[in-house]
Enzyme design. Sequence first.
Site, short mmCIF file in Angstrom:
data_model
loop_
_atom_site.label_atom_id
_atom_site.label_comp_id
_atom_site.label_asym_id
_atom_site.label_seq_id
_atom_site.Cartn_x
_atom_site.Cartn_y
_atom_site.Cartn_z
N GLU A 116 -89.07 -5.23 24.38
CA GLU A 116 -88.68 -5.29 23.04
C GLU A 116 -87.76 -4.10 22.81
OE1 GLU A 116 -91.54 -5.05 19.65
OE2 GLU A 116 -90.28 -3.06 19.00
N HIS A 172 -88.31 -0.66 21.59
CA HIS A 172 -89.16 0.05 22.66
C HIS A 172 -88.59 0.77 23.79
CE1 HIS A 172 -93.10 -2.45 21.28
NE2 HIS A 172 -92.37 -1.77 20.25
N ASP A 207 -88.72 -9.53 22.28
CA ASP A 207 -88.93 -9.07 21.12
C ASP A 207 -87.63 -8.46 20.56
OD1 ASP A 207 -92.35 -7.95 20.85
OD2 ASP A 207 -91.67 -9.81 20.87
N ASP A 253 -91.23 3.75 16.14
CA ASP A 253 -90.85 2.51 16.32
C ASP A 253 -90.71 1.90 15.09
OD1 ASP A 253 -92.83 -0.40 17.55
OD2 ASP A 253 -90.80 -0.09 17.21
N ASP A 311 -88.84 -1.15 14.17
CA ASP A 311 -88.63 -2.55 13.92
C ASP A 311 -88.07 -2.93 12.90
OD1 ASP A 311 -92.61 -2.74 14.92
OD2 ASP A 311 -90.88 -2.71 15.99
N ASP A 342 -89.55 -9.29 16.53
CA ASP A 342 -90.83 -8.70 16.15
C ASP A 342 -90.12 -7.62 15.26
OD1 ASP A 342 -93.29 -6.86 18.10
OD2 ASP A 342 -93.15 -7.37 16.03
#
Length: 388
Positions: free
Chosen positions: A219, A222, A247, A257, A259, A289
């Site tokens: 991701e 991450h 992701d 995080d 996102d 994601d």
Amino acid sequence: MTDDFSPVPEDRFTFGLWTIGNRGRDPFGNETRPLLDPVDAVRGLARIGAYGVNFHDDDLIPPGSTAPERDGILKRFREVLDETGIKVPMVTTNLFSQPIFKSGAFTANDPVVRRHALRKTLNAIDLGAEFGAGIFVMWGGREGAECDAATDVPSALDCYAEAINACCAYIKESGYQMEIALEPKPNEPRGNLFLPTVGHALAFIHELDFPDMVGLNPEFAHETMSGLSFHHAVAQALWADKLFHIDLNAQVPGKFDQDLRFGSEGIRDAFYLVKLLDDAEWDGMRHFDAHAYRTDDIDGVWEFAVGCMRTYLVLRDKARRFAQDPEIQEALEVTKVKSLGIPTMPETGADRFERLRKETIDVDAVAAVGYGHERLDQLVTELLMGIR
Ligand code: DIG
Ligand code: MN
Ligand code: MN
């Protein structure tokens, strides 16, 4: 409005039910958006040109649903997939929300918790196979620790491996066409998570019973949280033939995080990631994601989803311009990047090391060479700023 950057299913963009269905709750605030019915989510994705939808077991079937409720939910969901043509390429399980998993799931000290996590996962694997999912993602959101005295990491990794080996055996014995993709993350919600980066996960996979069935779902946020280069991590996963899923989102290094909408932060890293996947002709799903800002309503959620896809397509166009730009190609020659394809020691034979040692190299002359990185990097910057 349709233009060259309007997504179509052939672009293979996918979203999780939990992404467009994110209700804006955060650790310091309640939900700001109403529940999004999965049927409406699928219809919305079809409307904006997405290819597929992914889900955790709990996203689709709320925990505690009765058997008739479950059957009704699955029936409506299957009908809307048939109606829209939206696919289900990936399924996963939620082993992080329910209190029983508060001290881990596959790696919980208590074997009763681990057995509950495993059977929940087997049920989710069945659900994924029912909808034709070829990838099962495993993000170990609770596999980690705060109190290190209460954790024995090698034994926890043994339990992690045992659970994944059991899932692989179950997939094989069930005759499912499915692979497992591990999703690394350094921390959050646990103080430290096991398998924190792509590197850790690649090493872990080699210790499993069925390593060929297990790959990665890196991701963007991450690896970036760890201060690492996401596209370098993805490049190594590709190099190891382990990029099973991805992701995509955006993230400011060193923050929680986030996102965020793809490309909304770190546009250069996003460009190099898209260029890497496009140059490699990687045929996996472009999965986002991510979620809309808490400030926005449902209209903002769909703006967010379209924005993820449009930015990806704009950056893919930039990557193709990069390959066709004569000045950029000329600058690439100066860097000698294509010389990486030349083996360092092509010689064979018993005397090959002796020959290498006797070769004349003008070290000072080679050290004085300039590789033109400043010119090339400025050309890339101007490409991304839209003046090339
Ligand atoms: C968080 O980054 C995790 C969960 O949302 C999900 O299990 C996985 C699948 O993309 N990503
Ligand atoms: Mn994330
Ligand atoms: Mn993720």
